[in-house]
Design a protein around this motif. Structure first.
Motif, PDB file in Angstrom:
ATOM      1  N   MET A  43       0.935  -1.239   0.142  1.00 12.32           N
ATOM      2  CA  MET A  43       0.048   0.179  -0.049  1.00 12.32           C
ATOM      3  C   MET A  43       0.948   1.232   0.059  1.00 12.32           C
ATOM      4  O   MET A  43       0.756   2.093  -0.772  1.00 12.32           O
ATOM      5  CB  MET A  43      -0.943   0.100   1.198  1.00 12.32           C
ATOM      6  N   GLU A  44       1.900   1.432   0.757  1.00  9.14           N
ATOM      7  CA  GLU A  44       2.414   2.617   1.166  1.00  9.14           C
ATOM      8  C   GLU A  44       3.690   2.762   0.163  1.00  9.14           C
ATOM      9  O   GLU A  44       4.168   3.910  -0.325  1.00  9.14           O
ATOM     10  CB  GLU A  44       3.086   2.734   2.382  1.00  9.14           C
ATOM     11  N   GLU A  45       4.324   1.387  -0.339  1.00  5.65           N
ATOM     12  CA  GLU A  45       5.679   1.752  -1.205  1.00  5.65           C
ATOM     13  C   GLU A  45       5.150   1.662  -2.551  1.00  5.65           C
ATOM     14  O   GLU A  45       5.718   2.158  -3.370  1.00  5.65           O
ATOM     15  CB  GLU A  45       6.594   0.678  -0.622  1.00  5.65           C
ATOM     16  N   ASN A  46       3.997   0.882  -2.695  1.00  2.21           N
ATOM     17  CA  ASN A  46       3.796   0.392  -4.280  1.00  2.21           C
ATOM     18  C   ASN A  46       2.509   1.026  -4.635  1.00  2.21           C
ATOM     19  O   ASN A  46       1.934   0.945  -5.928  1.00  2.21           O
ATOM     20  CB  ASN A  46       3.762  -0.841  -4.717  1.00  2.21           C
ATOM     21  N   ASN A  47       1.684   1.780  -3.440  1.00  4.06           N
ATOM     22  CA  ASN A  47       0.212   2.439  -3.789  1.00  4.06           C
ATOM     23  C   ASN A  47      -0.549   1.387  -4.634  1.00  4.06           C
ATOM     24  O   ASN A  47      -1.348   1.872  -5.599  1.00  4.06           O
ATOM     25  CB  ASN A  47       0.720   3.710  -4.642  1.00  4.06           C
ATOM     26  N   MET A  48      -0.673   0.259  -3.936  1.00  4.02           N
ATOM     27  CA  MET A  48      -1.529  -0.704  -4.696  1.00  4.02           C
ATOM     28  C   MET A  48      -2.825  -0.944  -4.042  1.00  4.02           C
ATOM     29  O   MET A  48      -3.010  -0.588  -2.820  1.00  4.02           O
ATOM     30  CB  MET A  48      -0.980  -2.050  -4.872  1.00  4.02           C
ATOM     31  N   ILE A  49      -3.813  -1.141  -4.437  1.00  2.89           N
ATOM     32  CA  ILE A  49      -4.910  -1.712  -3.775  1.00  2.89           C
ATOM     33  C   ILE A  49      -5.114  -3.091  -3.324  1.00  2.89           C
ATOM     34  O   ILE A  49      -4.846  -3.919  -4.307  1.00  2.89           O
ATOM     35  CB  ILE A  49      -6.334  -1.567  -4.872  1.00  2.89           C
ATOM     36  N   VAL A  50      -5.307  -3.224  -2.102  1.00  2.00           N
ATOM     37  CA  VAL A  50      -4.926  -4.666  -1.732  1.00  2.00           C
ATOM     38  C   VAL A  50      -6.419  -5.181  -1.001  1.00  2.00           C
ATOM     39  O   VAL A  50      -7.292  -4.647  -0.413  1.00  2.00           O
ATOM     40  CB  VAL A  50      -4.182  -4.519  -0.378  1.00  2.00           C
ATOM     41  N   TYR A  51      -6.706  -6.539  -1.802  1.00  2.00           N
ATOM     42  CA  TYR A  51      -8.064  -7.139  -1.404  1.00  2.00           C
ATOM     43  C   TYR A  51      -7.374  -8.261  -0.488  1.00  2.00           C
ATOM     44  O   TYR A  51      -6.815  -9.039  -0.647  1.00  2.00           O
ATOM     45  CB  TYR A  51      -8.468  -7.796  -2.698  1.00  2.00           C
TER      46      TYR A  51
END
Length: 359
Positions: A43-51
């Motif tokens: 989330m914080e390093e790659n700015n991804m949406i996590v399910y």
């Protein structure tokens, strides 16, 4: 000229992945810290949406962790058998043992996103990654710098005759936990479909009698299985229940289906390998004394009676599994590390004196 090297398949992204499904083994406290570290990194390093599955976040250790609260609010959650996320996930990360990969497969009845599996469980045959340097490995996957292996799955269709009351209830899940299925009231049939990564197991269940099932290949009766049951497996599943029942081990790149009897009451019934494109059909023999039970990758267990049938063929939706090195190296490494294949004490070599005496 030669055929394509199975180790040459590479992961290729059409566009940079933005969403990831993280699957964590439930009720394992040792996975909580790796899970938190991974999710924060994504989330914080790659700015991804996590399910994540809703029940994962209901773990008391996560609920009571105030420092994890801001991250937890960013999760997208889902519930198995209720929410369809198949078109929202770019790739999958599994934390746990081989069961997490099988569970990931069951969530996607159609196309499956690439799966990166970390070995944090008890076996780890299908989970080749170590978690120690997960940041580097995850970054390489996001950048498309990885080899993949396409693990074939089985497409299984179960046709059951309607008997008495309906087995399905309004929420879309049947009484025995089987997902919502297609009903053909006029034909008096219930049709269920499953995508299976390891194996379909047909066994005698609680009965003391031998199972007695007919096996058809492309419409032709090839054998009747009399014993404890039969395993129909993919090459991936050949190193699971099938090898424990005496079958050979098949590399996942080999297009095939394996048929393995479970404790057959016959000295001549050996496991066989058939082409991936055939269709197998399994039914109770007319003279069978009892019913049999079927399970799919160890789940959704249900009873099969006279008049019911199980049709099995290779699915057109394989599971793309991300490799640490390549499909060949990873597979032999797993054979050696997990199953101790061909492990024995080395034979001592001759000394110079002994060699001269022999000559």
């Amino acid at each position: 000229m030669h055929i394509q090297d199975p180790a040459s398949q590479r992961l290729t992204w059409n566009k940079s992945p933005k969403s990831v499904l993280v699957i964590k083994k439930i009720r394992d406290a040792s996975l909580l810290q790796p899970f938190k570290e991974l999710c924060v990194y994504l989330m914080e390093e790659n700015n991804m949406i996590v399910y994540v599955e809703k029940k994962v976040l209901e773990d008391p250790a996560i609920v009571g962790d105030d420092s994890f609260g801001p991250v937890k609010k960013k999760f997208c959650t889902f519930r198995e058998d209720y929410d369809d996320i198949s078109n929202q996930i770019d790739f999958i990360i599994c934390l746990g043992g081989d069961g997490t990969l099988l569970y990931a497969s069951s969530l996607f009845q159609g196309s499956v996103p690439p799966v990166m599996a970390f070995h944090l469980g008890s076996l780890g045959f299908l989970t080749p990654f170590n978690f120690e340097n997960f940041q580097t490995q995850v970054t390489q996957v996001i950048q498309g710098n990885a080899a993949i292996i396409l693990r074939s799955r089985l497409k299984v269709k179960v046709v059951k005759e309607l008997r008495g009351k309906k087995m399905a209830i309004p929420n879309g899940v049947s009484e025995n936990g089987v997902p919502a299925s297609d009903w053909d009231a006029e034909a008096g049939k219930q049709v269920m479909q499953h995508q299976v990564l390891n194996e379909v197991v047909i066994d005698r269940g609680p009965s003391s009698y031998l199972s007695n099932v007919d096996v058809y290949l492309d419409g032709h009766l090839i054998t009747t299985v009399q014993g404890d049951g039969v395993i129909v497996s993919t090459p991936t599943g050949s190193t699971a229940y099938a090898v424990a029942a005496g079958a050979s081990m098949i590399h996942p790149n080999v297009p095939a289906i394996m048929i393995t009897p479970i404790c057959p009451h016959s000295l001549s019934f050996r496991p066989i390998v058939v082409p991936a494109g055939v269709e197998l059909k399994i039914m109770l023999s007319p003279e069978a004394r009892n019913t049999v039970w079927v399970s799919f990758d160890g789940r959704k267990r249900q009873e099969i009676r006279h008049g019911d049938s199980i049709s099995i063929t290779t699915s057109c939706y394989p599971l793309p599994s991300i490799c640490v090195r390549d499909p060949v190296s990873d597979w032999f490494e797993s054979l050696a590390q997990c199953l101790h294949w061909n492990v024995r004490k080395r034979q001592a070599h001759f000394t110079d004196e002994e060699g001269e005496e022999e000559s």
